[in-house]
Scaffold this motif. Sequence first.
Motif, PDB file in Angstrom:
ATOM      1  N   LEU A 154      45.002  53.222  37.729  1.00  0.00           N
ATOM      2  CA  LEU A 154      44.101  53.811  36.739  1.00  0.00           C
ATOM      3  C   LEU A 154      44.666  55.146  36.257  1.00  0.00           C
ATOM      4  O   LEU A 154      44.633  55.450  35.061  1.00  0.00           O
TER       5      LEU A 154
ATOM      6  N   SER B  47      41.436  60.083  39.676  1.00  0.00           N
ATOM      7  CA  SER B  47      42.413  59.412  38.791  1.00  0.00           C
ATOM      8  C   SER B  47      41.968  59.485  37.334  1.00  0.00           C
ATOM      9  O   SER B  47      42.764  59.267  36.425  1.00  0.00           O
TER      10      SER B  47
ATOM     11  N   THR C 245      32.063  56.249  41.988  1.00  0.00           N
ATOM     12  CA  THR C 245      32.466  55.931  43.352  1.00  0.00           C
ATOM     13  C   THR C 245      31.543  56.636  44.334  1.00  0.00           C
ATOM     14  O   THR C 245      31.285  56.134  45.416  1.00  0.00           O
TER      15      THR C 245
ATOM     16  N   ASN D 231      36.557  53.594  32.299  1.00  0.00           N
ATOM     17  CA  ASN D 231      37.179  53.125  33.532  1.00  0.00           C
ATOM     18  C   ASN D 231      36.214  52.135  34.176  1.00  0.00           C
ATOM     19  O   ASN D 231      35.148  52.518  34.639  1.00  0.00           O
TER      20      ASN D 231
ATOM     21  N   GLN E 133      35.158  50.006  39.113  1.00  0.00           N
ATOM     22  CA  GLN E 133      34.120  49.595  40.073  1.00  0.00           C
ATOM     23  C   GLN E 133      33.124  48.600  39.480  1.00  0.00           C
ATOM     24  O   GLN E 133      32.187  48.215  40.170  1.00  0.00           O
TER      25      GLN E 133
ATOM     26  N   THR F 169      41.482  49.178  37.634  1.00  0.00           N
ATOM     27  CA  THR F 169      42.479  48.924  38.678  1.00  0.00           C
ATOM     28  C   THR F 169      42.256  47.517  39.195  1.00  0.00           C
ATOM     29  O   THR F 169      41.190  47.241  39.732  1.00  0.00           O
TER      30      THR F 169
HETATM   31  C1  LIG Z   1      36.061  54.797  39.921  1.00  0.00           C
HETATM   32  C2  LIG Z   1      37.462  54.560  40.397  1.00  0.00           C
HETATM   33  N1  LIG Z   1      38.458  54.639  39.492  1.00  0.00           N
HETATM   34  C3  LIG Z   1      39.747  54.409  39.860  1.00  0.00           C
HETATM   35  C4  LIG Z   1      40.086  54.100  41.158  1.00  0.00           C
HETATM   36  C5  LIG Z   1      41.524  53.842  41.505  1.00  0.00           C
HETATM   37  O1  LIG Z   1      42.384  54.700  40.827  1.00  0.00           O
HETATM   38  P1  LIG Z   1      43.967  54.494  40.956  1.00  0.00           P
HETATM   39  O2  LIG Z   1      44.275  53.126  40.468  1.00  0.00           O
HETATM   40  O3  LIG Z   1      44.561  55.582  40.117  1.00  0.00           O
HETATM   41  O4  LIG Z   1      44.308  54.639  42.423  1.00  0.00           O
HETATM   42  C6  LIG Z   1      39.081  54.011  42.139  1.00  0.00           C
HETATM   43  C7  LIG Z   1      39.401  53.694  43.528  1.00  0.00           C
HETATM   44  O5  LIG Z   1      38.599  53.552  44.405  1.00  0.00           O
HETATM   45  C8  LIG Z   1      37.752  54.248  41.735  1.00  0.00           C
HETATM   46  O6  LIG Z   1      36.747  54.170  42.621  1.00  0.00           O
END
Ligand SMILES: Cc1ncc(COP(=O)(O)O)c(C=O)c1O
Length: 193
Positions: free
Chosen positions: A80, A105, A142, A167, A170, A189
């Motif tokens: 992400l 992220s 999250t 994004n 989740q 992701t």
């Molecule tokens: C809301 C959210 N976005 C993104 C990610 C993952 O980000 P990345 O792919 O940069 O590790 C997570 C991981 O738990 C998440 O909970």
Amino acid sequence: MTPEEFRDLFPALRSTVWLDTPGSPPGAGPVVDALRDTMSAWSSGEFDWRMWDSAAEDARQLFARFIGAEPGTVSAVGSLAEAAATVAGSLPRGRVVVAEDDFRSNLFPWLARHDVVAAPGDRLADALDEDTALLAVSEVTTKDGRRRDLRALRAATDAVGARLFVNLTQSLGALRFDPLIRPDYLASTPRRT
Ligand SMILES: Cc1ncc(COP(=O)(O)O)c(C=O)c1O
């Protein structure tokens, strides 16, 4: 496929009800089988990298169909954070609004190139103005699993002429994606969906 048939694809769920993090979930049988085959071919030297490329291409096509987009508008990246950094790098420098408690992220890639306004998650629409280039928001947080109202946030970005980056890490796959949201950028992701 019914929810029961989908659940049946996960061998661990025959004996377990999974309520823990989606960051390290039990594997789906077909995914585990494909990984095992890939590892075994890699280890024996009988692999063909073109099959890896074609698997990624198949995934791109399937993902496009799943979200109702043209395959040519979908790209596969590693995380992400990389998706956000790619968009951040392609925008003219400007003001980007994020939720102060959003997953990191969806924060650091914007900070590297833009003026970031970190607003309370329930006040995002209030933080937008005519100078806002983009709102970057996770549909489900999250921290506490709260779902943000993306339709309302789309209306708020439209009102000031800002772009919308969503994004769905989740939520995609667990919650139905609403096409009326028309995000300018949608990222997720894959290992969590
Ligand atoms: C809301 C959210 N976005 C993104 C990610 C993952 O980000 P990345 O792919 O940069 O590790 C997570 C991981 O738990 C998440 O909970």
